[in-house]
Motif scaffolding. Sequence first.
Motif, PDB file in Angstrom:
ATOM      1  N   PRO A 109      12.989  17.440  -1.413  1.00  0.00           N
ATOM      2  CA  PRO A 109      11.523  17.320  -1.433  1.00  0.00           C
ATOM      3  C   PRO A 109      10.839  18.234  -0.418  1.00  0.00           C
ATOM      4  O   PRO A 109       9.684  18.620  -0.626  1.00  0.00           O
ATOM      5  N   GLU A 110      11.517  18.599   0.649  1.00  0.00           N
ATOM      6  CA  GLU A 110      10.915  19.556   1.571  1.00  0.00           C
ATOM      7  C   GLU A 110      10.753  20.921   0.902  1.00  0.00           C
ATOM      8  O   GLU A 110       9.725  21.574   1.044  1.00  0.00           O
ATOM      9  N   ILE A 111      11.751  21.335   0.131  1.00  0.00           N
ATOM     10  CA  ILE A 111      11.673  22.608  -0.596  1.00  0.00           C
ATOM     11  C   ILE A 111      10.634  22.521  -1.707  1.00  0.00           C
ATOM     12  O   ILE A 111       9.852  23.447  -1.917  1.00  0.00           O
ATOM     13  N   TRP A 112      10.603  21.386  -2.421  1.00  0.00           N
ATOM     14  CA  TRP A 112       9.716  21.218  -3.567  1.00  0.00           C
ATOM     15  C   TRP A 112       8.319  20.757  -3.170  1.00  0.00           C
ATOM     16  O   TRP A 112       7.500  20.458  -4.019  1.00  0.00           O
ATOM     17  N   ASN A 113       8.068  20.647  -1.871  1.00  0.00           N
ATOM     18  CA  ASN A 113       6.760  20.243  -1.375  1.00  0.00           C
ATOM     19  C   ASN A 113       6.356  18.841  -1.836  1.00  0.00           C
ATOM     20  O   ASN A 113       5.241  18.622  -2.277  1.00  0.00           O
ATOM     21  N   GLY A 114       7.273  17.916  -1.738  1.00  0.00           N
ATOM     22  CA  GLY A 114       6.961  16.520  -2.058  1.00  0.00           C
ATOM     23  C   GLY A 114       8.064  15.838  -2.833  1.00  0.00           C
ATOM     24  O   GLY A 114       8.954  16.480  -3.385  1.00  0.00           O
ATOM     25  N   ILE A 115       7.982  14.537  -2.858  1.00  0.00           N
ATOM     26  CA  ILE A 115       8.962  13.715  -3.569  1.00  0.00           C
ATOM     27  C   ILE A 115       8.916  13.979  -5.064  1.00  0.00           C
ATOM     28  O   ILE A 115       9.922  14.114  -5.718  1.00  0.00           O
ATOM     29  N   GLY A 116       7.747  14.039  -5.618  1.00  0.00           N
ATOM     30  CA  GLY A 116       7.586  14.261  -7.045  1.00  0.00           C
ATOM     31  C   GLY A 116       6.124  14.477  -7.353  1.00  0.00           C
ATOM     32  O   GLY A 116       5.257  14.092  -6.573  1.00  0.00           O
TER      33      GLY A 116
END
Length: 172
Positions: free
Chosen positions: A135-142
């Motif tokens: 989630p750090e890479i994807w800028n959030g949990i979902g």
Amino acid sequence: MEKLISVLIPTRGRPTEFINSINSLIDNANNIDNIEIIVGVDNDDDTMKNISEKNTQNYIKYVSTDRGNGYADLHIKYNNLFRYSKATWILCWSDDCVIVTKNWDLEIQRLDKLNKICIPKLNLWTVALTHRKIPEIWNGIGHNLFLDNWYNEAGEKLGLHEACKIEVRHMH
């Protein structure tokens, strides 16, 4: 000491289910000191606010949240709770689930070196478990309502999916 697991639980209006859910996490853990439980309680939910005021264990943190659009904003609630998490692994949990596996945290400890998305063995897909790097890479949990399915699909397509020997029951 850094925690191994952050359990994120948005909850509303299900006190009995919530208490059963929390107890299953605590009672089946090998080492509760490795776990932080972060609970989002809607600021207009007096029943759940009363429960949060009575349950003051040092491994449970209660966060007041806006109700928003209810279930349609579930991913927003998880993202807000994620901001409070400090652990290596993030478990997006539902207040009407119970964990069945004894020492479930040891299974996550085993997976810790893999840096992979992991989906627990469920009778229904209702929770998501991931290394916090994802989630750090994807800028959030979902970024959508069905983040549990989103993690499963993304994990498979990116080759990051890893089976996990944790059994969870959805009690609704």
